[in-house]
Design a protein around this motif. Structure first.
Motif, PDB file in Angstrom:
ATOM      1  N   MET A  95       0.835  -1.211   0.000  1.00 18.22           N
ATOM      2  CA  MET A  95       0.000   0.000   0.000  1.00 18.22           C
ATOM      3  C   MET A  95       0.862   1.250   0.000  1.00 18.22           C
ATOM      4  O   MET A  95       1.837   1.340   0.747  1.00 18.22           O
ATOM      5  N   PHE A  97       0.484   5.494   0.286  1.00 20.76           N
ATOM      6  CA  PHE A  97      -0.500   6.489   0.709  1.00 20.76           C
ATOM      7  C   PHE A  97      -0.124   7.874   0.186  1.00 20.76           C
ATOM      8  O   PHE A  97       1.038   8.168  -0.066  1.00 20.76           O
ATOM      9  N   SER A  99      -0.178  10.593   1.949  1.00 15.56           N
ATOM     10  CA  SER A  99       0.648  11.317   2.937  1.00 15.56           C
ATOM     11  C   SER A  99       1.829  10.485   3.411  1.00 15.56           C
ATOM     12  O   SER A  99       2.290  10.634   4.529  1.00 15.56           O
ATOM     13  N   ASN A 101       2.906   8.263   5.065  1.00 16.29           N
ATOM     14  CA  ASN A 101       2.667   7.386   6.230  1.00 16.29           C
ATOM     15  C   ASN A 101       3.888   6.596   6.653  1.00 16.29           C
ATOM     16  O   ASN A 101       3.823   5.388   6.907  1.00 16.29           O
ATOM     17  N   LEU A 102       5.010   7.267   6.707  1.00 17.24           N
ATOM     18  CA  LEU A 102       6.195   6.611   7.280  1.00 17.24           C
ATOM     19  C   LEU A 102       6.168   6.814   8.790  1.00 17.24           C
ATOM     20  O   LEU A 102       5.637   7.800   9.283  1.00 17.24           O
ATOM     21  N   LEU A 103       6.754   5.862   9.513  1.00 13.86           N
ATOM     22  CA  LEU A 103       6.810   6.002  10.972  1.00 13.86           C
ATOM     23  C   LEU A 103       7.945   6.960  11.327  1.00 13.86           C
ATOM     24  O   LEU A 103       9.095   6.733  10.918  1.00 13.86           O
ATOM     25  N   PRO A 104       7.636   8.032  12.039  1.00 19.38           N
ATOM     26  CA  PRO A 104       8.628   9.095  12.218  1.00 19.38           C
ATOM     27  C   PRO A 104       9.837   8.687  13.060  1.00 19.38           C
ATOM     28  O   PRO A 104      10.887   9.327  12.974  1.00 19.38           O
ATOM     29  N   THR A 105       9.693   7.663  13.900  1.00 13.02           N
ATOM     30  CA  THR A 105      10.842   7.306  14.749  1.00 13.02           C
ATOM     31  C   THR A 105      11.746   6.268  14.085  1.00 13.02           C
ATOM     32  O   THR A 105      12.778   5.892  14.643  1.00 13.02           O
ATOM     33  N   LEU A 106      11.369   5.793  12.903  1.00 11.93           N
ATOM     34  CA  LEU A 106      12.192   4.808  12.189  1.00 11.93           C
ATOM     35  C   LEU A 106      12.895   5.486  11.026  1.00 11.93           C
ATOM     36  O   LEU A 106      12.317   6.354  10.367  1.00 11.93           O
ATOM     37  N   GLU A 110      14.768   1.140   8.210  1.00 14.74           N
ATOM     38  CA  GLU A 110      13.866   0.473   9.172  1.00 14.74           C
ATOM     39  C   GLU A 110      12.425   0.537   8.702  1.00 14.74           C
ATOM     40  O   GLU A 110      11.669  -0.425   8.846  1.00 14.74           O
ATOM     41  N   CYS A 113      12.109  -2.115   6.104  1.00 13.51           N
ATOM     42  CA  CYS A 113      12.202  -3.477   6.674  1.00 13.51           C
ATOM     43  C   CYS A 113      10.935  -3.898   7.411  1.00 13.51           C
ATOM     44  O   CYS A 113      10.647  -5.093   7.548  1.00 13.51           O
ATOM     45  N   LEU A 114      10.211  -2.926   7.924  1.00 11.31           N
ATOM     46  CA  LEU A 114       9.127  -3.233   8.876  1.00 11.31           C
ATOM     47  C   LEU A 114       8.149  -4.304   8.392  1.00 11.31           C
ATOM     48  O   LEU A 114       7.898  -5.278   9.117  1.00 11.31           O
ATOM     49  N   PRO A 115       7.574  -4.214   7.200  1.00  6.65           N
ATOM     50  CA  PRO A 115       6.626  -5.260   6.790  1.00  6.65           C
ATOM     51  C   PRO A 115       7.279  -6.637   6.709  1.00  6.65           C
ATOM     52  O   PRO A 115       6.641  -7.645   7.001  1.00  6.65           O
ATOM     53  N   ARG A 162       8.920   0.249   0.740  1.00  9.28           N
ATOM     54  CA  ARG A 162       8.253  -0.480   1.827  1.00  9.28           C
ATOM     55  C   ARG A 162       7.141  -1.357   1.279  1.00  9.28           C
ATOM     56  O   ARG A 162       6.929  -2.483   1.715  1.00  9.28           O
TER      57      ARG A 162
ATOM     58  N   TRP B  13      11.977   0.532  18.430  1.00  8.14           N
ATOM     59  CA  TRP B  13      11.751   1.471  17.333  1.00  8.14           C
ATOM     60  C   TRP B  13      10.573   2.385  17.600  1.00  8.14           C
ATOM     61  O   TRP B  13      10.628   3.578  17.353  1.00  8.14           O
ATOM     62  N   ARG B  17      12.128   5.049  21.173  1.00 12.27           N
ATOM     63  CA  ARG B  17      12.633   6.228  20.456  1.00 12.27           C
ATOM     64  C   ARG B  17      11.699   7.414  20.647  1.00 12.27           C
ATOM     65  O   ARG B  17      12.143   8.553  20.761  1.00 12.27           O
ATOM     66  N   LYS B  21      12.454  11.069  22.485  1.00 12.91           N
ATOM     67  CA  LYS B  21      12.126  12.384  21.919  1.00 12.91           C
ATOM     68  C   LYS B  21      11.409  13.260  22.936  1.00 12.91           C
ATOM     69  O   LYS B  21      11.529  14.460  22.945  1.00 12.91           O
ATOM     70  N   GLU B 295       0.027   6.621  13.630  1.00 14.21           N
ATOM     71  CA  GLU B 295       1.146   5.683  13.491  1.00 14.21           C
ATOM     72  C   GLU B 295       0.697   4.257  13.788  1.00 14.21           C
ATOM     73  O   GLU B 295       1.183   3.303  13.166  1.00 14.21           O
ATOM     74  N   ILE B 298      -0.854   3.035  10.727  1.00 17.91           N
ATOM     75  CA  ILE B 298       0.172   2.676   9.737  1.00 17.91           C
ATOM     76  C   ILE B 298       0.723   1.295  10.038  1.00 17.91           C
ATOM     77  O   ILE B 298       0.870   0.446   9.138  1.00 17.91           O
ATOM     78  N   THR B 302       0.505  -1.984   7.635  1.00 19.73           N
ATOM     79  CA  THR B 302       1.674  -2.686   7.085  1.00 19.73           C
ATOM     80  C   THR B 302       1.766  -4.119   7.591  1.00 19.73           C
ATOM     81  O   THR B 302       2.715  -4.825   7.305  1.00 19.73           O
ATOM     82  N   LEU B 397      -5.757   5.726   6.042  1.00 20.37           N
ATOM     83  CA  LEU B 397      -6.201   6.496   4.886  1.00 20.37           C
ATOM     84  C   LEU B 397      -6.902   7.765   5.351  1.00 20.37           C
ATOM     85  O   LEU B 397      -7.487   7.814   6.411  1.00 20.37           O
ATOM     86  N   GLU B 398      -6.904   8.772   4.517  1.00 21.20           N
ATOM     87  CA  GLU B 398      -7.537  10.043   4.865  1.00 21.20           C
ATOM     88  C   GLU B 398      -9.023   9.877   5.087  1.00 21.20           C
ATOM     89  O   GLU B 398      -9.653  10.631   5.806  1.00 21.20           O
ATOM     90  N   ARG B 862       3.107  18.663   8.030  1.00 22.98           N
ATOM     91  CA  ARG B 862       2.118  17.577   7.996  1.00 22.98           C
ATOM     92  C   ARG B 862       2.152  16.878   9.344  1.00 22.98           C
ATOM     93  O   ARG B 862       3.161  16.329   9.673  1.00 22.98           O
TER      94      ARG B 862
END
Lengths: 231, 862
Positions: A95, A97, A99, A101-106, A110, A113-115, A162, B13, B17, B21, B295, B298, B302, B397-398, B862
Motif C-alpha cells: 500500500m 499512501f 501522505s 505514512n512513514l513512521l517518524p521514529t524509524l 527500518e 524493513c518493517l513489513p 516499503r 523502534w 525512540r 524524543k 502511526e 500505519i 503494514t 487512509l484520509e 504535515r
C-alpha cells in the motif's frame, strides 16, 4: 498462495460499502462490478468523494464491504478472518499512501524493513532486501535518515520500497503524487510503471493527476461510488 | 524466540525512540512511580526492621524452651522447679527473671538484665563468656558464688567502657546497687537480644536487687523428645492454680500483632502514593496511544496485528514500572535513614521495645515492592493498550473520517462509578478479616475508583453547563476551554482522577488526624488528670510490675494536708493473645478530680456500682477486640486470684498497648488478695494556686525527704508528652500525604503539556483565524483551572466520605478505637486553595509550550 493465472487478480461483484454517520448513511461505493487481470496498471479516476479511496481500502483489506463479493489474488475478502486479513496485508498487498505514512521514529531502512519483519523474516534477510530495493529506487545514500530529514519525493519513494519488500501480488496507491510537485510526481509514476512493465506487478493508482494516463493499461472512472467508464 | 526478538525491536523502534524524543514526560512519570515505590518500600523495610528486631530478641530470650510457665499478673513460686525437674517428660527447667534497669546517671538508656541459674539454664539458652584473665568456667562460677556480679553484652560493655573487674552502679525500682563486671558475653545467642543491650546475673542476686524473693517471672521448660500431649496434661495437673503453661511464642505473637497492625496501616498509606502514580502511567500511556493513533494505523496497515499494538503499550507500562522501581532505589535509600529511626522510636513508644541495629534487605520485601510497582504500572497501561489494539488499519487512509466510531459517552463509566460508590457502604459494614480491616480498605479503593470513573461524566456535564455562562462572563477563551473539557472525555479525566485521589486522601487524613487529636486531647484532659504522677523507677518500661516501696508511701503521708493521693496498680494480661491492662484504681479519689470518657452506658448508674466494686468498666478497644460488652462477664487470672465480674460500661481510652479494664483497688484487696500500689496521681487540694510552681516545689520536697527513689512527672508534661507522641506518630503520615499530592501535581502537568502539544495544529489554526497569543494561553489556563477546581472539589467531597471510613471503620478494625468526628475547617480552608494554586502552577509549563514553534511552521507541517 499460488496465483491461478487464469483467474483475474481482482474480481468484484455488487461491491458496496456504506458508512453510517450519526443518523444518516453515506454510500462509499455502490454495486461495483470489476475484473482486473494480473499485470495490469489501472488508473482510478474521479472527483473527491467519488469512492476511489473507498474502493482501494476494500481491495487492500483495510476495510470490509457492506455487501457484495470481492476476491483479490485468490483471497475471498468477504470470508476472511481478521488474522487472515492481517496476513493478506502483509504478504499480498503493498500500500502506498498520499501522505506517505512513514513512521517518524524509524529511519528509511527500518521503515522499509518493517513489513518484512512483521511477516516473520529475519533482520538480516530484511535488511538485505530493503537495501537492494532502496538502491534500485535511488535512496541508498539515505538509509539512516529519518523521515523528517527527507523531501516529499524521497519519502514517497521510501514508501514504495516499503510496499515492495514482501513481493506483493498487487500494489495499491492512493493519490501517490498528491503531495508532490510534478517532477517528483513523475519520478514516482515512472517507478510504478517500471514495476508494472518490467516485473509484471498489478498496480492500481487512484489519482486526480494525469501523470499516469499514458502508462495505464486500464482506466476506471468513478462517480458517486459507481464505475461510469471502464477503458 | 524470533517473534520475541522482533517484538523487542518493534518496541525499541516505536516506543523507546518516541520516549527519548519526549524525555521530559517520561521522566516525570518515572519520578512519580519512583517516589511512590520508594515510599512504599522504605516504609515496609523500616517497620520490618523493628518487627525483626523484636522477634529476634524474643526468640533469643526464649532460647530452646518449648514451653513457659507463668502466672498472669503475678510470679511463679521458685520451689516449683524441683517438682518439675522430677517429672519424667521434662528434660530441663530454668527459672528466669528479667527487668529493665540502667546505670544510675542522668540520661542513661535502660537495658535488659536477665537473672537465671547458670547451671539450670545452660541447656536452654546459648551464651558464652569472654573474659580476659579467667577461663569461662571460672567466670560463671564467680557469677554463682559472688553476689552483685554480672556479665555484660558487648554493646553495653562498649557503651559503659567497662572491663572485667570494673564496678557499675545500677538503679532499679526499689534501690541502687553496685555490680561488679565479670566479663563480656560473646556475640552470639542470648547476647544478640535487645540489640546487644543485655546483661546476665545470677538469680539470687537478681531477687535481692529487685526485692522479689522466692519467686520468678517464669520457668522455661524443655520437654523430652518422646513427650506427648498426655504428658503436657500431666504437667498442667501438678501446677498450682493460676499458673499457665504456654508455648514461648505467645508473648512474641501479641507484640508482633501490634507491630503488624501498625505496619499494615502505614503500608496502605504509602501504597496510596503508588496508586496515584498509577494514574500518571495511565495518563501518559493513554495519551501516547491517542496522539500516535495515525502511526498505530500505519503499523496495522503494514501488517501488525492488534496484539502487537496491545503488547507494545503494555510493555510501556511495564517499562515505567521497572525503570521507576530502579529509580526508587536511591530515593528509598535516602528516605530510609529518616524513617528507620522514626518508625522504631514510634513502635517502642507506642507498642513494644525494639532495638534496631541494622536494616536487613529482606528478599521477599524487595520482590513484593518490585512486583507491586510493576503490576500496577502494567495494570494502568491495560486499558490504553486495549484501545490501541482496536485501531483500525483503515485509519491510515484520509477517509478514516468517514465511518469513524462516534465518541463514547462517559455515561457507562459513570454508571460503573456509581455502582462502586454504592458498594462502599455494605463493604464497610463487613467485619475485619484476620484482624485486618480488609473490607474497609476495599471500600476505600472502590470509593477512589468510583469517583475517578465519575470524573469524565462530571467534566462533560460541567463543561456543557458552564460553557454558555462562561462565554458571557469570561469571553471566548473560557468558552472554548469549557467545550474542550466537555469533549475531551477520559483523556483529561484520568489526571483529574489522580488529583481527586490525592486531594481525597489529604482531606480525609486532615479530618481524621484532627478528630483523633481532638479526642485524645479531650481524653488526656479528662482521664489523664493529675498534678503529679509518681511511679517506681522505670515503672512504665517494666510494666509497673514492682510496687512502690512502703517507706515511700509512708513518707508521702507527710503531704496529705496539701494533696490528695490517688493510688493505682496495673497488671499486664492477655485475653487469648490480645494484650490489655487490668488497672486497679481508687475510683472515688479519681472521680473527685477526673472523669472517664464514656462511650456506652449511663455514668450516673454505672459509677456508684463501680465505686462499690460491683463490676468493671472496659475500654472501647478491649470491647471491640474481645467481643465483650456491657452486661457480659469479665474473667481473668490475676496473680493467685480468679476474677469474674460483670462489665458495667465502656469508656474511650487511647493507650496503645492494648485494651484497659478498670476496677476498684480497695475492693480488689478486700475480695481477692492484697496488692500494693504501683503508681499514684497526686492532686493539690487548693486548685486556685499556681499549680506548676506547686508541683515543682512538691517534687523538690519529695526528693529532699526520701532521695531520688521514684520517677515523677508533672501532669502537664505527661499530657504534653502524649500529644507530642501523637504528633510525631502522624508526622510520617503527613510526609506520605505530601508526596501523594506532588505526584498528582506531576500528573496534571504532564497531561496538560501533552494535550497542548497534540493540539498545536489546532491552536495555531485558532491563531491564524484571529485569536491572540494571550487569548490562546488564557484558554489553556482556563482548561487547567477547570480540571484542577473540579478535581479539587470532587476530591474534597470524596475526602469527607473517606474520613468517615477511616474514623469509624478502618481505625476501629485496625486498632479497636473510634473517635469523635470533627472537621478542621481552618486547615482545610487554607490548604485547599493552596493545593489549587500549586496544581495551577503545575499547569504553567503547558501554557508556555503553546507557541514554542512559529505558528506558520506548524500549519505548514504535515
Amino acid at each position: 498462495m499460488e496465483l491461478n493465472k487464469s483467474q483475474p487478480m481482482i474480481a468484484a461483484k455488487g461491491l458496496t460499502r456504506i458508512y453510517k454517520l450519526g443518523g444518516s448513511e453515506v454510500i462509499g461505493i455502490n454495486q461495483v462490478d470489476l475484473e482486473i487481470a494480473a499485470g495490469e496498471l489501472v488508473i482510478l479516476k474521479g472527483n473527491s468523494g467519488s469512492g476511489k479511496s473507498t474502493l482501494l481500502s476494500l481491495l487492500a483489506g483495510l476495510d470490509r464491504p457492506t455487501r457484495g463479493d470481492l476476491t483479490v489474488a485468490n483471497h475471498d475478502l468477504n470470508q476472511t478472518s481478521n488474522s487472515e486479513l492481517t496476513h493478506f496485508r502483509r504478504q499480498v498487498v503493498g500500500m502506498i499512501f498520499q501522505s506517505f505514512n512513514l513512521l517518524p521514529t524509524l529511519n528509511v531502512l527500518e521503515n522499509v524493513c518493517l513489513p518484512a519483519l512483521l511477516a516473520g523474516r529475519s533482520i538480516a534477510e530484511s535488511r538485505l532486501k530493503a537495501t537492494d530495493l532502496l538502491k534500485w529506487i535511488g535512496l541508498d545514500t539515505r538509509l539512516n535518515h529519518l523521515p523528517a530529514q527527507l523531501s516529499g519525493g524521497e519519502m514517497q519513494r521510501t514508501a514504495i520500497a516499503r510496499a515492495l519488500i514482501n513481493d506483493p501480488s498487487i500494489i495499491l496507491a492512493d493519490e501517490p503524487t498528491g503531495n508532490l510537485d510534478s517532477h517528483n510526481g513523475q519520478i514516482v509514476i515512472d517507478l510504478l510503471a517500471e514495476l508494472n512493465r518490467k516485473w509484471g506487478r498489478t498496480i492500481m493508482i487512484a489519482t486526480h493527476s494525469s501523470l499516469a494516463d499514458s502508462q495505464a493499461t486500464v482506466k476506471l472512472f468513478l462517480k458517486d461510488g459507481m464505475i461510469t467508464n471502464h477503458l | 524466540m524470533r517473534n520475541f526478538i522482533f517484538f523487542l525491536r518493534l518496541f525499541i523502534w516505536f516506543s523507546l525512540r518516541d520516549m527519548r524524543k519526549h524525555i521530559g514526560r517520561a521522566l516525570t512519570v518515572l519520578l512519580g512511580i519512583a517516589l511512590g515505590a520508594a515510599v512504599f518500600t522504605s516504609v515496609r523495610l523500616s517497620v520490618n526492621a523493628s518487627l525483626d528486631s523484636f522477634t529476634k530478641s524474643m526468640d533469643l530470650i526464649a532460647g530452646r524452651a518449648d514451653h513457659v510457665l507463668t502466672r498472669p499478673g503475678g510470679y511463679v513460686a521458685e520451689d516449683l522447679i524441683s517438682e518439675l525437674l522430677n517429672h519424667p517428660a521434662i528434660e530441663s527447667a530454668s527459672p528466669v527473671l528479667s527487668t529493665y534497669t540502667r546505670i544510675a546517671q542522668d540520661g542513661a538508656e535502660p537495658f535488659l538484665l536477665v537473672g537465671f541459674d547458670p547451671i539450670l539454664d545452660r541447656p536452654l539458652r546459648s551464651w558464652r563468656i569472654r573474659a580476659k584473665s579467667n577461663p569461662e568456667a571460672f567466670v560463671w562460677l564467680d557469677l554463682l558464688k559472688d553476689p552483685y556480679t554480672l556479665i555484660l553484652g558487648e554493646s553495653l560493655a562498649t557503651e559503659f567502657n567497662s572491663a572485667s573487674g570494673d564496678v557499675i552502679l545500677l538503679e532499679h525500682a526499689r534501690q541502687r546497687s553496685n555490680f561488679k563486671v565479670l566479663g563480656k558475653l560473646e556475640r552470639e545467642g542470648l547476647a544478640l537480644a535487645e540489640g546487644g543491650r543485655i546483661a546476665i546475673t545470677d538469680i539470687a542476686t537478681f531477687q535481692e536487687f529487685t526485692g522479689i524473693f522466692g519467686k520468678v517471672d517464669r520457668i522455661d521448660l524443655r520437654l523430652k523428645p518422646f513427650a506427648t500431649a498426655k504428658d503436657l496434661d500431666d504437667i498442667r495437673n501438678i501446677l498450682p492454680e493460676g499458673i499457665t503453661l504456654n508455648p514461648p511464642s505467645t508473648a512474641r505473637e501479641s507484640g508482633q500483632g501490634m507491630i503488624r497492625a501498625y505496619q499494615l496501616n502505614l503500608s496502605i498509606l504509602s501504597f496510596a502514593s503508588l496508586f496515584v502514580g498509577m494514574f500518571l502511567v495511565y495518563s501518559l500511556v493513554a495519551l501516547n496511544a491517542a496522539s500516535r493513533r495515525p502511526e498505530l494505523a500505519i503499523l496495522r496497515s503494514t501488517g501488525a496485528s492488534g496484539y502487537h499494538l496491545f503488547f507494545i503499550f503494555l510493555a510501556e507500562g511495564a517499562l515505567f514500572g521497572v525503570a521507576g522501581w530502579l529509580m526508587a532505589i536511591p530515593i528509598g535509600n535516602f528516605l530510609i535513614k529518616y524513617l528507620l529511626h522514626g518508625v522504631s522510636q514510634t513502635i517502642s513508644t507506642l507498642f513494644v521495645r525494639v532495638q534496631v541495629e541494622t536494616l536487613t534487605l529482606d528478599g521477599w520485601e524487595i520482590l513484593l515492592s518490585f512486583s507491586v510497582t510493576v503490576f500496577i504500572s502494567v495494570l494502568a497501561a491495560y486499558q490504553p493498550a486495549r484501545e490501541a489494539m482496536q485501531v483500525s488499519p483503515k485509519e491510515a487512509l484520509e477517509i478514516s473520517q468517514l465511518g469513524m466510531r462516534p465518541r463514547k459517552s462517559p455515561r457507562q463509566l459513570a454508571m460503573g462509578g456509581l455502582i462502586c460508590i454504592v458498594l462502599v457502604w455494605p463493604l464497610s459494614r463487613l467485619p475485619a478479616v484476620l484482624q485486618m480491616p480488609l473490607p474497609g480498605y476495599l471500600a476505600i479503593l472502590l470509593l477512589f475508583v468510583g469517583f475517578a470513573l465519575l470524573a469524565p461524566w462530571a467534566l462533560e456535564q460541567i463543561g456543557a453547563f458552564l460553557s454558555i455562562k462562561l462565554r458571557k462572563l469570561a469571553g471566548m477563551p473560557a468558552y472554548l476551554a469549557s467545550r474542550h473539557v466537555r469533549d475531551s472525555g477520559t483523556r483529561t479525566a484520568v489526571s483529574v482522577g489522580a488529583l481527586i485521589t490525592a486531594v481525597a486522601l489529604f482531606t480525609s487524613l486532615v479530618i481524621m488526624i484532627y478528630s483523633f487529636r481532638q479526642t485524645v486531647e479531650f481524653w488526656t484532659h479528662e482521664t489523664i488528670r493529675g498534678d503529679l504522677f509518681l511511679t517506681t523507677k522505670m515503672g512504665d518500661m517494666n510494666q509497673f510490675r514492682y510496687p512502690i516501696a512502703q517507706e515511700v508511701i509512708e513518707n508521702l503521708q507527710a503531704f496529705k494536708d496539701k494533696v490528695d493521693i490517688v493510688p493505682n496498680r496495673r497488671f499486664f494480661l492477655t485475653y487469648t493473645n490480645f494484650p490489655y491492662e487490668f488497672e486497679l484504681l481508687d475510683i472515688k479519689g479519681f472521680l473527685k478530680y477526673a472523669s472517664f470518657f464514656w462511650l456506652r452506658g449511663d455514668p450516673e448508674i454505672i459509677l456508684p456500682k463501680l465505686i462499690r466494686g460491683e463490676g468493671v468498666i472496659v475500654s472501647e478497644v478491649f470491647s471491640n477486640r474481645t467481643g465483650l460488652s456491657a452486661g457480659d462477664a469479665f474473667r481473668a487470672q490475676v496473680g493467685e486470684s480468679s476474677i469474674e465480674l460483670p462489665i458495667l460500661g465502656i469508656v474511650r481510652d487511647y493507650r496503645t498497648r492494648g485494651g484497659v479494664v478498670f476496677y476498684s483497688l480497695s475492693h480488689f484487696k478486700a475480695r481477692y488478695h492484697e496488692t500494693h500500689w504501683g503508681g499514684m496521681r497526686i492532686f493539690f487540694k487548693d486548685r486556685t494556686q499556681d499549680l506548676e510552681a506547686a508541683v515543682s516545689n512538691l517534687r523538690a520536697d519529695i526528693i529532699e525527704q526520701m532521695g531520688d527513689k521514684v520517677d515523677m512527672l508533672s501532669g502537664q508534661r505527661l499530657r504534653g508528652a502524649v500529644l507530642r507522641i501523637f504528633d510525631e506518630t502522624f508526622a510520617i503520615t503527613t510526609v506520605l500525604l505530601l508526596i501523594a499530592l506532588v505526584i498528582a501535581a506531576l500528573g496534571i502537568a504532564t497531561t496538560l503539556t501533552v494535550l497542548v502539544l497534540e493540539r498545536s495544529r489546532q491552536l495555531n489554526t485558532l491563531f491564524a483565524i484571529g485569536a491572540s497569543f494571550r487569548q490562546i494561553r488564557s484558554m489553556i489556563f482556563w482548561e487547567a483551572a477547570f480540571l484542577v477546581v473540579i478535581g479539587e472539589l470532587a476530591g474534597v467531597v470524596c475526602g469527607f466520605f473517606l474520613s468517615y471510613l477511616l474514623v469509624f471503620v478502618v481505625n476501629r478494625q485496625s486498632f479497636g478505637w473510634t473517635f469523635l468526628y470533627g472537621v478542621d475547617w481552618g486547615s482545610l480552608s487554607i490548604s485547599i486553595p493552596l493545593i489549587i494554586i500549586t496544581a495551577l502552577a503545575a499547569a504553567l509549563p503547558a501554557v508556555k509550550m503553546v507557541f514554542r514553534k512559529p505558528p506558520a511552521t506548524l500549519l505548514r507541517e504535515r
